[in-house]
Design a protein around this motif. Sequence first.
Motif, PDB file in Angstrom:
ATOM      1  N   LEU A 275       0.728  -1.355   0.014  1.00 41.12           N
ATOM      2  CA  LEU A 275       0.009   0.219  -0.030  1.00 41.12           C
ATOM      3  C   LEU A 275       0.911   1.243  -0.137  1.00 41.12           C
ATOM      4  N   PHE A 276       2.047   1.268   0.760  1.00 41.16           N
ATOM      5  CA  PHE A 276       3.031   2.584   0.895  1.00 41.16           C
ATOM      6  C   PHE A 276       3.305   2.684  -0.487  1.00 41.16           C
ATOM      7  N   ARG A 277       3.594   1.610  -1.411  1.00 45.05           N
ATOM      8  CA  ARG A 277       4.230   1.743  -2.499  1.00 45.05           C
ATOM      9  C   ARG A 277       3.335   2.330  -3.476  1.00 45.05           C
ATOM     10  N   GLN A 278       1.901   1.993  -3.361  1.00 44.60           N
ATOM     11  CA  GLN A 278       0.977   2.633  -4.288  1.00 44.60           C
ATOM     12  C   GLN A 278       0.740   4.245  -3.840  1.00 44.60           C
ATOM     13  N   ILE A 279       1.168   4.454  -2.642  1.00 41.01           N
ATOM     14  CA  ILE A 279       0.804   5.923  -2.274  1.00 41.01           C
ATOM     15  C   ILE A 279       2.130   6.539  -3.116  1.00 41.01           C
ATOM     16  N   THR A 303      -9.284   1.694  -5.165  1.00 34.16           N
ATOM     17  CA  THR A 303      -8.607   0.905  -6.070  1.00 34.16           C
ATOM     18  C   THR A 303      -7.514   0.032  -5.469  1.00 34.16           C
ATOM     19  N   TRP A 304      -7.269   0.694  -3.944  1.00 35.11           N
ATOM     20  CA  TRP A 304      -5.733   0.185  -3.700  1.00 35.11           C
ATOM     21  C   TRP A 304      -5.915  -1.445  -3.597  1.00 35.11           C
ATOM     22  N   GLN A 305      -6.941  -2.162  -3.235  1.00 39.23           N
ATOM     23  CA  GLN A 305      -7.008  -3.868  -3.454  1.00 39.23           C
ATOM     24  C   GLN A 305      -6.608  -4.271  -4.620  1.00 39.23           C
ATOM     25  N   GLU A 306      -7.034  -3.574  -5.784  1.00 41.70           N
ATOM     26  CA  GLU A 306      -6.968  -3.882  -6.974  1.00 41.70           C
ATOM     27  C   GLU A 306      -5.473  -3.600  -7.463  1.00 41.70           C
ATOM     28  N   LEU A 307      -4.915  -2.746  -7.121  1.00 42.67           N
ATOM     29  CA  LEU A 307      -3.619  -2.386  -7.380  1.00 42.67           C
ATOM     30  C   LEU A 307      -2.594  -3.082  -6.795  1.00 42.67           C
ATOM     31  N   ILE A 308      -2.795  -3.462  -5.476  1.00 41.83           N
ATOM     32  CA  ILE A 308      -1.995  -4.517  -4.911  1.00 41.83           C
ATOM     33  C   ILE A 308      -1.946  -5.734  -5.542  1.00 41.83           C
ATOM     34  N   CYS A 371       0.810   0.155 -17.849  1.00 43.09           N
ATOM     35  CA  CYS A 371      -0.381   0.717 -18.337  1.00 43.09           C
ATOM     36  C   CYS A 371      -1.586   0.241 -17.848  1.00 43.09           C
ATOM     37  N   MET A 372      -1.556  -1.123 -17.580  1.00 43.16           N
ATOM     38  CA  MET A 372      -2.747  -1.483 -16.847  1.00 43.16           C
ATOM     39  C   MET A 372      -3.284  -0.968 -15.586  1.00 43.16           C
ATOM     40  N   LYS A 373      -2.322  -0.593 -14.855  1.00 44.00           N
ATOM     41  CA  LYS A 373      -2.218  -0.121 -13.658  1.00 44.00           C
ATOM     42  C   LYS A 373      -3.062   1.261 -13.748  1.00 44.00           C
ATOM     43  N   ALA A 374      -2.420   2.072 -14.644  1.00 43.55           N
ATOM     44  CA  ALA A 374      -2.983   3.367 -14.735  1.00 43.55           C
ATOM     45  C   ALA A 374      -4.251   3.183 -15.064  1.00 43.55           C
ATOM     46  N   ILE A 375      -4.774   2.430 -16.308  1.00 45.49           N
ATOM     47  CA  ILE A 375      -5.957   2.358 -16.665  1.00 45.49           C
ATOM     48  C   ILE A 375      -7.008   1.933 -15.746  1.00 45.49           C
ATOM     49  N   ASN A 376      -6.481   0.897 -14.785  1.00 52.49           N
ATOM     50  CA  ASN A 376      -7.485   0.554 -13.752  1.00 52.49           C
ATOM     51  C   ASN A 376      -7.749   1.531 -12.502  1.00 52.49           C
ATOM     52  N   PHE A 377      -6.661   2.448 -12.546  1.00 54.88           N
ATOM     53  CA  PHE A 377      -6.608   3.490 -11.366  1.00 54.88           C
ATOM     54  C   PHE A 377      -7.340   4.573 -11.752  1.00 54.88           C
ATOM     55  N   LEU A 378      -7.382   4.726 -13.150  1.00 54.42           N
ATOM     56  CA  LEU A 378      -8.120   6.049 -13.532  1.00 54.42           C
ATOM     57  C   LEU A 378      -9.635   5.663 -13.853  1.00 54.42           C
ATOM     58  N   ASN A 379     -10.431   5.424 -12.641  1.00 58.63           N
ATOM     59  CA  ASN A 379     -11.658   5.001 -12.875  1.00 58.63           C
ATOM     60  C   ASN A 379     -12.798   6.066 -12.762  1.00 58.63           C
ATOM     61  N   GLN A 380     -13.189   6.651 -13.751  1.00 60.73           N
ATOM     62  CA  GLN A 380     -14.087   7.681 -13.783  1.00 60.73           C
ATOM     63  C   GLN A 380     -15.366   7.531 -13.245  1.00 60.73           C
ATOM     64  N   ASP A 381     -15.874   6.368 -12.862  1.00 57.45           N
ATOM     65  CA  ASP A 381     -17.239   6.198 -12.588  1.00 57.45           C
ATOM     66  C   ASP A 381     -17.190   5.707 -10.837  1.00 57.45           C
ATOM     67  N   ILE A 382     -15.909   6.083 -10.249  1.00 61.50           N
ATOM     68  CA  ILE A 382     -16.019   5.941  -8.621  1.00 61.50           C
ATOM     69  C   ILE A 382     -16.754   7.085  -8.198  1.00 61.50           C
ATOM     70  N   ARG A 383     -17.488   6.925  -7.083  1.00 61.53           N
ATOM     71  CA  ARG A 383     -18.541   7.646  -6.591  1.00 61.53           C
ATOM     72  C   ARG A 383     -17.699   8.831  -5.917  1.00 61.53           C
ATOM     73  N   MET A 430     -12.359  -9.900  -7.873  1.00 65.86           N
ATOM     74  CA  MET A 430     -11.500 -10.658  -7.145  1.00 65.86           C
ATOM     75  C   MET A 430     -11.262  -9.629  -5.589  1.00 65.86           C
ATOM     76  N   ALA A 431     -10.812  -8.591  -6.257  1.00 63.91           N
ATOM     77  CA  ALA A 431     -10.519  -7.671  -5.178  1.00 63.91           C
ATOM     78  C   ALA A 431     -11.671  -7.327  -4.112  1.00 63.91           C
ATOM     79  N   GLY A 432     -12.780  -7.394  -4.834  1.00 67.50           N
ATOM     80  CA  GLY A 432     -14.068  -7.005  -3.995  1.00 67.50           C
ATOM     81  C   GLY A 432     -14.509  -8.354  -3.117  1.00 67.50           C
ATOM     82  N   LYS A 433     -14.056  -9.461  -3.826  1.00 68.97           N
ATOM     83  CA  LYS A 433     -14.385 -10.801  -3.000  1.00 68.97           C
ATOM     84  C   LYS A 433     -13.477 -10.916  -1.734  1.00 68.97           C
TER      85      LYS A 433
END
Length: 477
Positions: A275-279, A303-308, A371-383, A430-433
């Motif tokens: 998590l510290f590395r993601q920050i 998205t931190w669980q997904e990034l990890i 690239c995958m990580k940036a795409i996953n992180f840039l999620n415009q539908d997050i509330r 899977m991150a949600g599960k």
Amino acid sequence: MSNLSLMLLECCDMCQASVGFLSPVLTTDPRVCLICGDRATGLHYGIISCEGCKGFFKRSICNKRVYRCSRDKNCEMSRKQRNRCQYCRLLKCLQMGMNRKAIREDGMPGGRNKSIGPVQITDEEIERIMSGQEFKEEASLPEHTWSNNGDSSDHSSPSNGASEGNQPSPASTLSSNRSVEMNGGYTAALRDQYMNTPMNTPYQLLPHLFSYHAQSGLLAPQPRSLYPQSHPLVLQLVAAEDLAPLTTPMLIEDGYKVTQVELFALLCRLADELLFRQISWIKKLPFFCELSIEDYTCLLSSTWQELILLSCLTIYSAQIFGDLADVTAKYTPSEDEMQGFSENGMEVMERLIYLFRKFHQLKVSNEEYACMKAINFLNQDIRGLTNVSQLEQLNKRYWYVCQDYTEYKYPHQPKRFPEIMMCLPEIRFMAGKLVNVPLEQLPLLFKAVLHSCKSSLISYRTGSSPCLTSTGTSPGN
């Protein structure tokens, strides 16, 4: 009677008609979204809904998206779960009466159809929309071609998004007379549009992963150059990553028996470091100054669980499936732990093993991972985000960059890019599960997953068929 009074009465009639038609439950609380149960903000496209479901429905219809459900097409829709399955969310929007014809064709705010209340459509009509058949007929184009304005016959996007329903899939805008000009389907005009200038047009340029999949096979792979704009963007993303090995100690003496508490403490320490590395990663992103701190906080918290999970399956996989697997092998679960392992834990175990094998097969490069990580992180539908349009543009930019790089680097793997992108919804799911697995079951879950994955690696090297080890038969040591 004054005009103001008439307007108030009209609004009341609209709300009562909508509530009475759709759900008796809402008679007592008309502020609840009929799709997900969140706080409603008004009457949107004929029914009472929240801003999130309103925006999701509009994007889905405007962009002609076709989703897939990996389960039984009956996923739970709640404020917390609505983002797990795009297919079921859109299905419920249609079933509850959202009027797709009330959406402006240009995608701009403000409806073009002033009819009041929900619409009733048959199951056959709903199926035609969900399958994309209606979009194909509207476009009057063959399934394998693109139209001039990017509204293709099938705007399929990856199934089962998990962070507010989204794996956005930026689409090709190929002109019909140049649709197969290049293998992968890009034109110079498109590159200029997305790379060099900020796009103010509605978010309607989404690649069809499934039709793109078929289109890629029309031409034999042809070596080509990487677009000049892509190279620096990829380098910037890779430079933001901490590719150094994890520093959390994962070595253990021979003969030492690891307890459940010790293994759990190690997993927590690993999660802290990841998590510290993601920050730290966020602060190094090339677009860091383009978004607010509030939006970054919102994105990271969602998205931190997904990034990890993504990093564990790629750049840190050698340590996770090597050193950590050796530690978990020295942990012997008790009979009570084995018997108490939940059905949800079993599903998580099986799907994590599937993800591991998929990534092992793809051998995702550092550039693709970044690239995958940036795409996953840039999620415009997050509330709760404040600058959604900017996130959309950034997401599209790196989607295109990833596709460009992958097609350039692997010209003889035309299906590689769609396969890589289809991994993101599974990671989100899977991150949600994982979050719902009881903490006391995590040591056994990691032991079972890592043991099976390590066995798979050995099987791959020896040429034998890998077998999926179930939790009930996973060895103690």
